[in-house]
Write a protein that holds these residues in place. Structure first.
Motif, PDB file in Angstrom:
ATOM      1  N   GLY A 351       0.802  -1.263  -0.083  1.00 52.58           N
ATOM      2  CA  GLY A 351      -0.055  -0.069   0.194  1.00 52.58           C
ATOM      3  C   GLY A 351       0.864   1.486   0.043  1.00 52.58           C
ATOM      4  N   PHE A 352       2.214   1.247  -0.311  1.00 53.99           N
ATOM      5  CA  PHE A 352       3.065   2.188  -0.346  1.00 53.99           C
ATOM      6  C   PHE A 352       3.194   3.084  -1.343  1.00 53.99           C
ATOM      7  CE2 PHE A 352       7.570   3.055   1.478  1.00 53.99           C
ATOM      8  CZ  PHE A 352       7.430   4.664   1.453  1.00 53.99           C
ATOM      9  N   ALA A 353       2.120   4.090  -1.438  1.00 53.64           N
ATOM     10  CA  ALA A 353       1.634   4.776  -2.976  1.00 53.64           C
ATOM     11  C   ALA A 353       3.110   5.395  -3.216  1.00 53.64           C
ATOM     12  CB  ALA A 353       0.498   5.650  -2.825  1.00 53.64           C
ATOM     13  N   LEU A 354       3.422   6.200  -2.403  1.00 51.55           N
ATOM     14  CA  LEU A 354       4.783   7.175  -2.645  1.00 51.55           C
ATOM     15  C   LEU A 354       5.694   6.377  -3.277  1.00 51.55           C
ATOM     16  CD1 LEU A 354       5.764  10.121  -2.922  1.00 51.55           C
ATOM     17  CD2 LEU A 354       6.680   9.371  -0.358  1.00 51.55           C
ATOM     18  N   ALA A 355       6.306   5.101  -2.764  1.00 54.57           N
ATOM     19  CA  ALA A 355       7.275   4.295  -3.475  1.00 54.57           C
ATOM     20  C   ALA A 355       6.941   3.686  -4.856  1.00 54.57           C
ATOM     21  CB  ALA A 355       7.437   2.967  -2.512  1.00 54.57           C
ATOM     22  N   TYR A 356       5.654   3.540  -5.010  1.00 53.04           N
ATOM     23  CA  TYR A 356       4.939   3.220  -6.524  1.00 53.04           C
ATOM     24  C   TYR A 356       5.485   4.221  -7.449  1.00 53.04           C
ATOM     25  CZ  TYR A 356       2.786  -1.282  -5.701  1.00 53.04           C
ATOM     26  OH  TYR A 356       2.671  -2.682  -5.192  1.00 53.04           O
ATOM     27  N   ALA A 357       5.082   5.596  -6.644  1.00 47.51           N
ATOM     28  CA  ALA A 357       5.360   6.649  -7.660  1.00 47.51           C
ATOM     29  C   ALA A 357       6.940   6.831  -8.142  1.00 47.51           C
ATOM     30  CB  ALA A 357       4.744   7.871  -6.953  1.00 47.51           C
ATOM     31  N   GLU A 358       7.679   6.545  -6.968  1.00 49.62           N
ATOM     32  CA  GLU A 358       9.071   6.849  -7.314  1.00 49.62           C
ATOM     33  C   GLU A 358       9.713   5.574  -8.091  1.00 49.62           C
ATOM     34  OE1 GLU A 358      10.462   9.455  -6.871  1.00 49.62           O
ATOM     35  OE2 GLU A 358       9.757  10.387  -5.229  1.00 49.62           O
ATOM     36  N   ALA A 388      -0.039   3.717  -7.803  1.00 47.58           N
ATOM     37  CA  ALA A 388       0.302   4.735  -6.967  1.00 47.58           C
ATOM     38  C   ALA A 388      -1.015   5.451  -7.019  1.00 47.58           C
ATOM     39  CB  ALA A 388       1.130   5.681  -7.148  1.00 47.58           C
ATOM     40  N   LEU A 389      -1.680   5.770  -8.184  1.00 42.46           N
ATOM     41  CA  LEU A 389      -2.784   6.586  -8.088  1.00 42.46           C
ATOM     42  C   LEU A 389      -4.184   5.775  -7.939  1.00 42.46           C
ATOM     43  CD1 LEU A 389      -2.471   8.202 -11.701  1.00 42.46           C
ATOM     44  CD2 LEU A 389      -2.555   9.422  -9.352  1.00 42.46           C
ATOM     45  N   SER A 390      -4.218   4.477  -8.033  1.00 37.10           N
ATOM     46  CA  SER A 390      -5.182   3.709  -7.460  1.00 37.10           C
ATOM     47  C   SER A 390      -5.336   3.468  -5.867  1.00 37.10           C
ATOM     48  CB  SER A 390      -5.124   2.301  -7.948  1.00 37.10           C
ATOM     49  OG  SER A 390      -4.046   1.556  -7.501  1.00 37.10           O
ATOM     50  N   LEU A 400       2.917  13.449 -10.957  1.00 33.66           N
ATOM     51  CA  LEU A 400       4.205  13.861 -11.398  1.00 33.66           C
ATOM     52  C   LEU A 400       4.857  12.730 -12.419  1.00 33.66           C
ATOM     53  CD1 LEU A 400       6.959  15.556  -9.410  1.00 33.66           C
ATOM     54  CD2 LEU A 400       7.388  13.613 -10.806  1.00 33.66           C
ATOM     55  N   ALA A 401       4.901  11.327 -11.560  1.00 35.07           N
ATOM     56  CA  ALA A 401       5.571  10.306 -12.340  1.00 35.07           C
ATOM     57  C   ALA A 401       4.881  10.082 -13.802  1.00 35.07           C
ATOM     58  CB  ALA A 401       5.451   9.183 -11.522  1.00 35.07           C
ATOM     59  N   LEU A 402       3.341  10.224 -13.879  1.00 38.44           N
ATOM     60  CA  LEU A 402       2.564   9.965 -15.083  1.00 38.44           C
ATOM     61  C   LEU A 402       2.912  10.993 -15.811  1.00 38.44           C
ATOM     62  CD1 LEU A 402       0.661   7.632 -16.234  1.00 38.44           C
ATOM     63  CD2 LEU A 402      -1.282   9.208 -15.356  1.00 38.44           C
ATOM     64  N   GLY A 403       3.160  12.308 -15.547  1.00 39.87           N
ATOM     65  CA  GLY A 403       3.445  13.231 -16.471  1.00 39.87           C
ATOM     66  C   GLY A 403       4.863  12.935 -17.015  1.00 39.87           C
ATOM     67  N   PHE A 404       5.612  12.703 -16.073  1.00 39.66           N
ATOM     68  CA  PHE A 404       7.187  12.251 -16.764  1.00 39.66           C
ATOM     69  C   PHE A 404       7.187  11.426 -17.680  1.00 39.66           C
ATOM     70  CE2 PHE A 404      11.298  10.453 -16.292  1.00 39.66           C
ATOM     71  CZ  PHE A 404      12.176  11.436 -16.199  1.00 39.66           C
TER      72      PHE A 404
END
Length: 715
Positions: A351-358, A388-390, A400-404
């Motif tokens: 459930g660590f969303a921030l880690a998925y984003a990175e 991460a978004l889910s 940000l990650a999706l934009g990147f």
């Protein structure tokens, strides 16, 4: 003598803690890494320190060449006024190393400026005193300095208003110093990063970027001087120390202090003893206290981000912090480690969303740098961002990650801007959005908007190396060569041991005046003389000066399969072909280009513009004109300026060079005229200088194009 003790080296007083040397009324600064080297050599005074010993002691875990050491010793000699031929301080022992020959002694009666203790016993707002900013351990500073590259890839901010108005105060969070084992550098860096990110969520707090913070940490200047340079009112600094094991597990001691830079007042200082399992709490606690001390009121989403606990699993958080250490670096191995650490974090806590984003950003960076430019890699990036978004639909780092991904992966600039704008709502003071948006504007052909964005970044964040390089590149393509040169010089002044600024300044000079003298000086002044980019610069100058044999001899020192200039796949072989062709050596051209042809044909089967252009140029040099022009035609749909004005201009230049060599002069001249009418890396001065264009020089149409361009202004 310890690494922080002042000592005398001959007639110089060396002050490692201040990164400076003094003699009489003269004071000279040294970069922290060069000071470490001077201390290392002085500790072995009278004895030969081998190059291997020095590299191991000063550049412990970094892969650097002996050229780096040679450059560093040269800088120290220049600072001390030493002469390599008649040394008074440092002697070179050929093939072995270096020896300090000047007398070394404790400082004795000298009274160097003392730094205030990091945490006052009972800090109060009335506590004042002159102080110098202490410099962090080199291992931390270097890691954070490397994160300057993140300036181009991770910055996000809320709006064009951003940091320039409506803030209660601007603050820089200096890299926390690791006072424990080097293996724990990632914890100090991670805590710094966490606090910086949390503070950036508050609209009323202006936060200086990590890149400028890293530069400030390396500076020997006082707090007030650094504050003036960065335009900040407050400085937060701290240390992290690993304490002995307690009954409840390993513990960390985190000391912090908040300084009002205008009058050196210690506003607040505190020491936290936290179990490693609770290290995630430290960043939230410190950031909340800083906001309180600044008198800022935060509510709603800002308050939630300030106090957020991204995971309840301490092992997952430590893996995440370790990934952060490698996330911003630019080698295959380091980015691979970042992916591995983020994957471990999400395995431990799904459930660590921030880690998925990175994790998503790390995948996208691997794709962008060409380490694994496959659709599978982009799919991995998209899946991680989606996960991460889910988990947290409003997580700005996920947008940000999706934009990147859309920006530098799929090159869908419209969707990239949509995602960046969503992320901006909750990241109002992360100045990186200006750089990301500026790059998107360039690719959309909105050059003046890009220029305005980048100038604003540099105004708000004057010590940001990556921002200065991006501004300089934008100005150079707009043919504002003088302004570009000033931006590159500022970048070099900030980080004289990094080569990017030197290389970009080198190319800017060649476009600017069509002469090689200033460009050659820049290359000769650059560090890392054995770096492929620097060696190629030296060979290219010889080629421009029509010393084709010298150009080939210099080029031969570069390994194969290294990207050079605009070539990625068979760069060394193609440039050797160019040099041989200019010299009229047809047998040499057949040998060198012929060897590269089969590999380029395989690359072209992937249908990328870069591969087709290299294949086309090889065929043109081999006088396979029909095949060369066919390769150009293959790139027409791949190089639409309307799709990407930045890369599209580079592609048009490649087409023009092939057409000129393949005998299609009319098409080449039309393409050159188009390039001179838009922002591009092409200038009249460079066209007149480079021998590649010799075949067009006698054509009246080509001369007319150059004259028309000059009448329109600087070209």
């Amino acid at each position: 003598m310890t690494t922080s003790d002042d000592f005398r080296l001959g007639d110089w007083l060396v002050q490692p803690s201040l990164n400076r040397v003094t003699r009489g009324g003269e004071t000279r600064a040294l970069q922290p890494r060069f000071m470490d080297l001077l201390v290392c050599l002085s500790e072995h005074a009278g004895k030969v320190a081998s190059k291997e010993e020095i590299l191991d002691a000063v550049w412990a875990k970094e892969f650097v060449s002996e050229g780096t050491l040679t450059h560093a010793v040269a800088v120290i000699r220049q600072t001390l006024g030493d002469d390599v031929r008649s040394p008074r301080y440092i002697e070179t022992i050929p093939t072995r190393g270096y020896r300090v020959i000047a007398p070394v002694a404790p400082a004795g009666e000298a009274e160097p400026a003392a730094a205030a203790p990091l945490i006052a016993p009972e800090p109060t707002p009335a506590t004042k005193g002159r102080r110098a900013l202490t410099v962090g351990l080199v291992s931390v500073a270097v890691v954070v300095a490397a994160a300057a590259g993140w300036g181009l890839f991770r910055w996000i901010a809320a709006s064009r208003a951003g940091l320039s108005s409506g803030v209660a105060g601007r603050i820089v969070v200096l890299p926390f110093r690791n006072l424990g084992p080097a293996a724990l550098d990632y914890l100090a860096l991670g805590i710094t990063d966490d606090i910086t990110t949390r503070l950036a969520a508050a609209h009323a707090v202006g936060v200086i970027s990590r890149a400028s913070a890293a530069y400030a940490a390396r500076s020997p200047k006082s707090a007030r001087q650094i504050a003036d340079e960065l335009g900040v009112s407050y400085i937060l600094e701290g240390t992290v120390r690993w304490e002995s094991e307690g009954p409840d597990g390993a513990r960390l001691r985190v000391n912090t202090q908040l300084i009002r830079a205008t009058d050196d007042t210690l506003l607040w200082g505190e020491s936290y003893l936290a179990r490693v399992a609770n290290v995630v709490e430290v960043g939230a606690t410190v950031a909340s206290r800083v906001v309180h001390e600044l008198g800022v009121s935060v509510r709603g989403p800002e308050q939630r981000r300030l106090a957020a606990r991204p995971t309840s699993d301490p092992d997952a958080y430590q893996a995440y912090l370790c990934g952060i250490r490698y996330r911003d670096l630019e080698s295959r191995e380091q980015l691979g480690l970042a992916v591995a650490m983020f994957e471990r974090a999400v395995t431990l806590d799904p459930g660590f969303a921030l880690a998925y984003a990175e994790l998503s950003v790390a995948h996208s960076r691997i794709y962008h740098f060409g380490f694994n430019p496959t659709s599978d890699r982009l799919t991995s990036a998209e899946e991680a961002a989606g996960r991460a978004l889910s988990l947290q639909p409003n997580l700005p780092e996920a947008h940000l990650a999706l934009g990147f991904l859309h920006h530098l992966g799929r090159r869908d600039y419209r969707r990239a801007l949509v995602e960046y704008s969503i992320a901006a709502r909750d990241l109002p003071n992360d100045s990186g959005l200006f750089t990301l948006i500026a790059d998107v504007h360039r690719r959309q052909g909105k050059w003046e908007e890009a220029r305005a964005e980048m100038e604003r970044v540099v105004d708000l964040d004057p010590s940001n190396y990556a921002a200065l390089l991006s501004l300089g590149d934008t100005l150079s393509r707009l043919r504002s060569y003088g302004e570009a040169d000033r931006a590159f010089q500022r970048a070099i002044n900030l980080s004289p041991d990094r080569i990017d600024g030197y290389l970009q300044r080198f190319w800017n000079y060649l476009r600017w005046d069509g002469k090689t003298d200033r460009a050659e000086r820049v290359i000769l002044e650059a560090p890392l003389p054995d770096h492929p980019g620097i060696v190629f610069g030296r060979s290219y100058v010889k080629y421009l000066n029509r010393d084709f044999r010298g150009a080939r001899e210099t080029l031969s020192r570069i390994a194969s399969n290294v990207p050079l200039g605009s070539f990625r796949f068979a760069a060394k072989e193609l440039f050797e072909c160019v040099y041989l062709d200019a010299a009229g050596d047809r047998e040499g051209v057949a040998r060198s280009c012929g060897a590269a042809l089969s590999a380029l044909e395989r690359e072209a089967s992937r249908n990328t513009a870069e591969a087709w252009l290299e294949l086309g140029y090889a065929n043109a040099l081999l006088d396979h004109h029909a095949e060369a022009i066919r390769a150009v035609d293959q790139t027409v749909e791949l190089c639409q300026l309307s799709a990407d004005a930045y890369d599209g201009a580079d592609c048009l230049l490649g087409q023009a060079q092939i057409l000129a060599r393949a005998g299609a002069a009319d098409r080449a001249i039309v393409t050159v005229e188009h390039l001179l009418s838009i922002p591009s890396p092409v200038s009249v001065a460079w066209l007149r200088l480079d021998p590649k264009w010799d075949r067009l020089r006698g054509d009246p149409a080509f001369r007319a194009v150059l004259e028309r361009a000059l009448t329109r202004g600087p070209h």
